[in-house]
Structure formats: structure tokens, C-alpha cells
Design a protein around this motif. Structure first.
Motif, PDB file in Angstrom:
ATOM      1  N   UNK A   1       0.817  -1.209   0.000  1.00 37.85           N
ATOM      2  CA  UNK A   1       0.000   0.000   0.000  1.00 37.85           C
ATOM      3  C   UNK A   1       0.851   1.259   0.000  1.00 37.85           C
ATOM      4  N   UNK A   2       1.893   1.269   0.811  1.00 35.19           N
ATOM      5  CA  UNK A   2       2.816   2.413   0.838  1.00 35.19           C
ATOM      6  C   UNK A   2       3.525   2.568  -0.500  1.00 35.19           C
ATOM      7  N   UNK A   3       3.902   1.465  -1.096  1.00 39.73           N
ATOM      8  CA  UNK A   3       4.552   1.482  -2.408  1.00 39.73           C
ATOM      9  C   UNK A   3       3.635   2.126  -3.445  1.00 39.73           C
ATOM     10  N   UNK A   4       2.375   1.702  -3.473  1.00 42.30           N
ATOM     11  CA  UNK A   4       1.428   2.237  -4.460  1.00 42.30           C
ATOM     12  C   UNK A   4       1.118   3.705  -4.225  1.00 42.30           C
ATOM     13  N   UNK A   5       1.060   4.128  -2.966  1.00 38.29           N
ATOM     14  CA  UNK A   5       0.716   5.518  -2.649  1.00 38.29           C
ATOM     15  C   UNK A   5       1.869   6.488  -2.880  1.00 38.29           C
ATOM     16  N   UNK A   6       3.089   5.977  -2.938  1.00 40.38           N
ATOM     17  CA  UNK A   6       4.255   6.854  -3.035  1.00 40.38           C
ATOM     18  C   UNK A   6       5.072   6.602  -4.305  1.00 40.38           C
ATOM     19  N   UNK A   7       4.406   6.171  -5.355  1.00 40.63           N
ATOM     20  CA  UNK A   7       5.121   5.881  -6.598  1.00 40.63           C
ATOM     21  C   UNK A   7       5.914   7.075  -7.137  1.00 40.63           C
ATOM     22  N   UNK A   8       5.347   8.298  -7.166  1.00 38.30           N
ATOM     23  CA  UNK A   8       6.151   9.437  -7.666  1.00 38.30           C
ATOM     24  C   UNK A   8       7.419   9.673  -6.839  1.00 38.30           C
ATOM     25  N   UNK A   9       7.303   9.566  -5.517  1.00 42.49           N
ATOM     26  CA  UNK A   9       8.473   9.763  -4.656  1.00 42.49           C
ATOM     27  C   UNK A   9       9.509   8.659  -4.868  1.00 42.49           C
ATOM     28  N   UNK A  10       9.039   7.425  -4.935  1.00 45.81           N
ATOM     29  CA  UNK A  10       9.941   6.294  -5.145  1.00 45.81           C
ATOM     30  C   UNK A  10      10.640   6.396  -6.494  1.00 45.81           C
ATOM     31  N   UNK A  11       9.901   6.838  -7.505  1.00 42.48           N
ATOM     32  CA  UNK A  11      10.484   6.983  -8.843  1.00 42.48           C
ATOM     33  C   UNK A  11      11.566   8.070  -8.839  1.00 42.48           C
ATOM     34  N   UNK A  12      11.274   9.213  -8.210  1.00 37.30           N
ATOM     35  CA  UNK A  12      12.259  10.300  -8.143  1.00 37.30           C
ATOM     36  C   UNK A  12      13.507   9.862  -7.379  1.00 37.30           C
ATOM     37  N   UNK A  13      13.316   9.114  -6.294  1.00 38.22           N
ATOM     38  CA  UNK A  13      14.461   8.612  -5.535  1.00 38.22           C
ATOM     39  C   UNK A  13      15.294   7.646  -6.375  1.00 38.22           C
ATOM     40  N   UNK A  14      14.620   6.778  -7.128  1.00 31.39           N
ATOM     41  CA  UNK A  14      15.334   5.803  -7.952  1.00 31.39           C
ATOM     42  C   UNK A  14      16.119   6.488  -9.068  1.00 31.39           C
ATOM     43  N   UNK A  15      15.541   7.510  -9.670  1.00 30.16           N
ATOM     44  CA  UNK A  15      16.248   8.247 -10.724  1.00 30.16           C
ATOM     45  C   UNK A  15      17.498   8.905 -10.164  1.00 30.16           C
TER      46      UNK A  15
ATOM     47  N   UNK B   1      15.874   9.098   6.566  1.00 29.10           N
ATOM     48  CA  UNK B   1      14.856   9.952   7.190  1.00 29.10           C
ATOM     49  C   UNK B   1      13.648   9.141   7.635  1.00 29.10           C
ATOM     50  N   UNK B   2      13.273   8.111   6.887  1.00 29.17           N
ATOM     51  CA  UNK B   2      12.117   7.290   7.259  1.00 29.17           C
ATOM     52  C   UNK B   2      12.385   6.491   8.519  1.00 29.17           C
ATOM     53  N   UNK B   3      13.620   6.026   8.693  1.00 32.12           N
ATOM     54  CA  UNK B   3      13.972   5.333   9.944  1.00 32.12           C
ATOM     55  C   UNK B   3      13.840   6.290  11.116  1.00 32.12           C
ATOM     56  N   UNK B   4      14.286   7.532  10.940  1.00 28.58           N
ATOM     57  CA  UNK B   4      14.152   8.515  12.005  1.00 28.58           C
ATOM     58  C   UNK B   4      12.712   8.841  12.352  1.00 28.58           C
TER      59      UNK B   4
ATOM     60  N   UNK C   1      10.571   2.527   4.428  1.00 24.21           N
ATOM     61  CA  UNK C   1      11.902   1.919   4.316  1.00 24.21           C
ATOM     62  C   UNK C   1      11.820   0.636   3.493  1.00 24.21           C
ATOM     63  N   UNK C   2      10.827  -0.195   3.793  1.00 24.22           N
ATOM     64  CA  UNK C   2      10.667  -1.451   3.052  1.00 24.22           C
ATOM     65  C   UNK C   2      10.272  -1.205   1.600  1.00 24.22           C
ATOM     66  N   UNK C   3       9.506  -0.157   1.349  1.00 26.44           N
ATOM     67  CA  UNK C   3       9.154   0.184  -0.034  1.00 26.44           C
ATOM     68  C   UNK C   3      10.409   0.543  -0.826  1.00 26.44           C
TER      69      UNK C   3
ATOM     70  N   UNK D   1      12.252  -2.600  -1.600  1.00 19.61           N
ATOM     71  CA  UNK D   1      11.640  -3.300  -2.743  1.00 19.61           C
ATOM     72  C   UNK D   1      12.122  -2.697  -4.054  1.00 19.61           C
ATOM     73  N   UNK D   2      12.162  -1.361  -4.124  1.00 20.41           N
ATOM     74  CA  UNK D   2      12.654  -0.694  -5.335  1.00 20.41           C
ATOM     75  C   UNK D   2      14.103  -1.094  -5.611  1.00 20.41           C
ATOM     76  N   UNK D   3      14.933  -1.095  -4.570  1.00 22.83           N
ATOM     77  CA  UNK D   3      16.337  -1.469  -4.735  1.00 22.83           C
ATOM     78  C   UNK D   3      16.469  -2.917  -5.208  1.00 22.83           C
ATOM     79  N   UNK D   4      15.653  -3.808  -4.645  1.00 20.59           N
ATOM     80  CA  UNK D   4      15.711  -5.220  -5.032  1.00 20.59           C
ATOM     81  C   UNK D   4      15.286  -5.414  -6.482  1.00 20.59           C
ATOM     82  N   UNK D   5      14.208  -4.742  -6.879  1.00 20.21           N
ATOM     83  CA  UNK D   5      13.737  -4.854  -8.262  1.00 20.21           C
ATOM     84  C   UNK D   5      14.759  -4.287  -9.241  1.00 20.21           C
ATOM     85  N   UNK D   6      15.299  -3.105  -8.908  1.00 23.91           N
ATOM     86  CA  UNK D   6      16.283  -2.480  -9.794  1.00 23.91           C
ATOM     87  C   UNK D   6      17.554  -3.319  -9.882  1.00 23.91           C
ATOM     88  N   UNK D   7      18.028  -3.831  -8.738  1.00 24.35           N
ATOM     89  CA  UNK D   7      19.227  -4.653  -8.740  1.00 24.35           C
ATOM     90  C   UNK D   7      19.051  -5.940  -9.538  1.00 24.35           C
TER      91      UNK D   7
END
Length: 281
Positions: free
Chosen positions: A70-84, A237-240, A247-249, A252-258
Motif C-alpha cells: 500500500x505504501x509502495x502504491x501511494x508513493x510511486x512518484x516519490x519512489x520513482x524520483x528517488x530511484x532516478x 529519514x524514514x527510519x528517524x 523503508x521497506x518500499x 523493494x525498489x532497490x531489489x527490483x532495480x538490482x
């Protein structure tokens, strides 16, 4: 407690099914090769979900997969920007620069034996240096943007790629080199027509090792300074904020990209080294 028992039953059933697929009449089929990892992965996620909910594990310790999804789906733009920022700029640029320069240096090292004797021990020393010691220094040198992350990745991938390429260039037998000599082939003809093709399995081994190192290096480097963007920055920042689902989202992005990065290099390897015994079925 009921959910925990259900998780145990599902695990045992999936184990039995995978054992049958791996050892039964379909063991050598393409169906088994695809089904076994899919069943195993799905089982891990289902058991994870049931155990966490059945034992009322706090979300700040281990969120269930459904919450992470759910967090992954709700934060796709943020996750995409971080991955780029982390992968597209820091990891990929460092990977290309580090591996490319290591390949060129390996050819020079192979040509001049004194460089091999002098540089490879330095490579072993550099490979032993902890990234948490290198990253802050390079961040101070190159700034907080992606350039410093790229520099960290270059340091991490350069020597593994160099060592593998040098080993590959020296893999040909004396008989093969003598045969090229009888054809009056010079150093560069022997290099291009014999030694580089023979070194390709070693080169791709270094490239595949470097895919993992590049991603780890770029993410860890962001812990020591980055703009308000990037996978390492978001994890820190999410851990803080105790937002472990975010963090897990990112994980997941790192695992998929790797996995995609490694798979791309492996696919290219299959096309380039089709003649090698490791690529034969």
C-alpha cells in the motif's frame, strides 16, 4: 494463533509441492524452473503476512507485506524520483565510469608486467577499505549531489572489475598463444582475436559483481550527505520517523532495480559468450 498455524500449514504444503516439482517428472521442464521460485516467493510473503498479523507484531518492527504494498502504491512518484537520483544518476554513471576505466587499465596492466605486480596488491588493499570510511571523504570532495555518489561507486567497482579482467586476459593456454605466434600475429592481433574473447566470461563476472556493488555504494553514500532526494536519504529519514513501511518500499525498489540490472548484464553475457560451456544447456 490461528493465523500462525495456518502459516505453518501453508509453508509445509508449499515445501512439499516444490519438492515434488524439483524431484518429480517435471523436474527438468521449463514449468518447474518458473513455478518453483514463484511458489517459494509467494509462500514467503503469505507466511510473513500471517505471522506478523497473527502475533500482532508492531509495524515499527516489521510491517506486513500488504502495508508495504500500500505504501509502495501511494508513493510511486516519490519512489520513482528517488530511484532516478540514486540509480539513474549515481549508480549507473559510476558503474559505467568505474567498469570502463578498469577494463582499459586491465589491458595496460596485462601489457606491462611491472604494473600487474604493483597495482593488483593496491587493488586488494582498496577492496578491503570499508565504504563507511570512503563515502564521507568523497562526499566532502565532490559535494552532496549525485557526483559524490558516482565517485563512491567508481571506487567500489573499479578493482573487482580490474582483477577479473586481468585474470581473464591471462587465461589462455601457452599452446593457444604459440599457435597465434606461428601465424605471425602481433600482440594486438593476439589480444583482439584470442585473449579478449577468452576473457569475456571473466569480464562479465566482474560486471555482474559490480551491479550489486554499484547499487549498494550509491545508497550507502547518500547516508553521509545528499539533496532531499534519493533512496539512501529516504531510508535514513524514514527510519528517524519510524516509517518502516517506507523503508521497506525503498528496499523493494532497490531489489527490483538490482535484479533487473543483473538480469540485463546476464542477458548480454549470454549473447556475447554463447560459445562458452557455461552457456550451453
Amino acid at each position: 494463533m490461528t493465523l500462525v498455524i495456518l502459516a505453518l500449514v501453508i509453508w509445509v504444503a508449499a515445501w512439499a509441492l516444490n519438492a515434488w516439482l524439483s524431484n518429480g517428472p517435471l523436474s527438468n521442464s521449463r514449468i518447474a524452473g518458473i513455478a518453483v521460485p514463484l511458489i517459494f516467493g509467494a509462500t514467503v510473503l503469505i507466511v510473513w503476512e500471517l505471522v506478523v498479523r497473527g502475533m500482532n507484531v508492531a509495524a515499527v518492527i516489521l510491517p506486513p507485506p500488504s502495508v508495504i504494498a500500500g505504501t509502495f502504491a501511494q508513493n510511486l512518484p516519490t519512489l520513482w524520483a528517488d530511484a532516478v537520483q540514486t540509480i539513474g544518476k549515481g549508480a549507473v554513471s559510476g558503474y559505467i565510469i568505474g567498469c570502463g576505466s578498469a577494463f582499459i587499465v586491465a589491458i595496460i596492466v596485462d601489457r606491462y608486467d611491472f604494473l600487474r605486480r604493483g597495482l593488483l596488491p593496491v587493488g586488494n588493499f582498496m577492496a578491503a577499505l570499508p565504504i563507511v570510511g570512503i563515502a564521507p571523504i568523497l562526499v566532502m570532495w565532490f559535494g552532496f549531489d549525485w557526483q559524490s555518489k558516482s565517485a563512491v561507486v567508481v571506487v567500489m567497482v573499479f578493482f573487482p572489475m580490474l582483477v577479473n579482467t586481468v585474470a581473464g586476459l591471462r587465461d589462455t593456454s601457452a599452446m593457444q598463444r604459440d599457435l597465434m605466434h606461428t601465424y605471425a600475429a602481433g600482440y594486438f592481433q593476439t589480444l583482439i582475436k584470442l585473449r579478449l574473447p577468452a576473457a569475456m566470461p571473466f569480464v562479465f563476472n566482474g560486471l555482474k559483481i559490480a551491479t550489486t556493488l554499484a547499487l549498494i555504494g550509491a545508497i550507502v553514500a547518500e547516508f553521509f550527505g545528499s539533496p532531499v532526494l534519493g533512496m539512501g536519504f529516504r531510508i535514513s529519514t524514514s527510519v528517524g520517523q519510524l516509517a518502516l513501511d517506507m523503508v521497506w518500499a525503498e528496499i523493494v525498489v532497490a531489489a527490483l532495480a538490482g535484479s533487473a540490472f543483473y538480469g540485463l548484464i546476464a542477458l548480454i553475457e549470454r549473447g556475447v559468450t554463447f560459445w562458452h560451456p557455461s552457456q550451453r544447456k
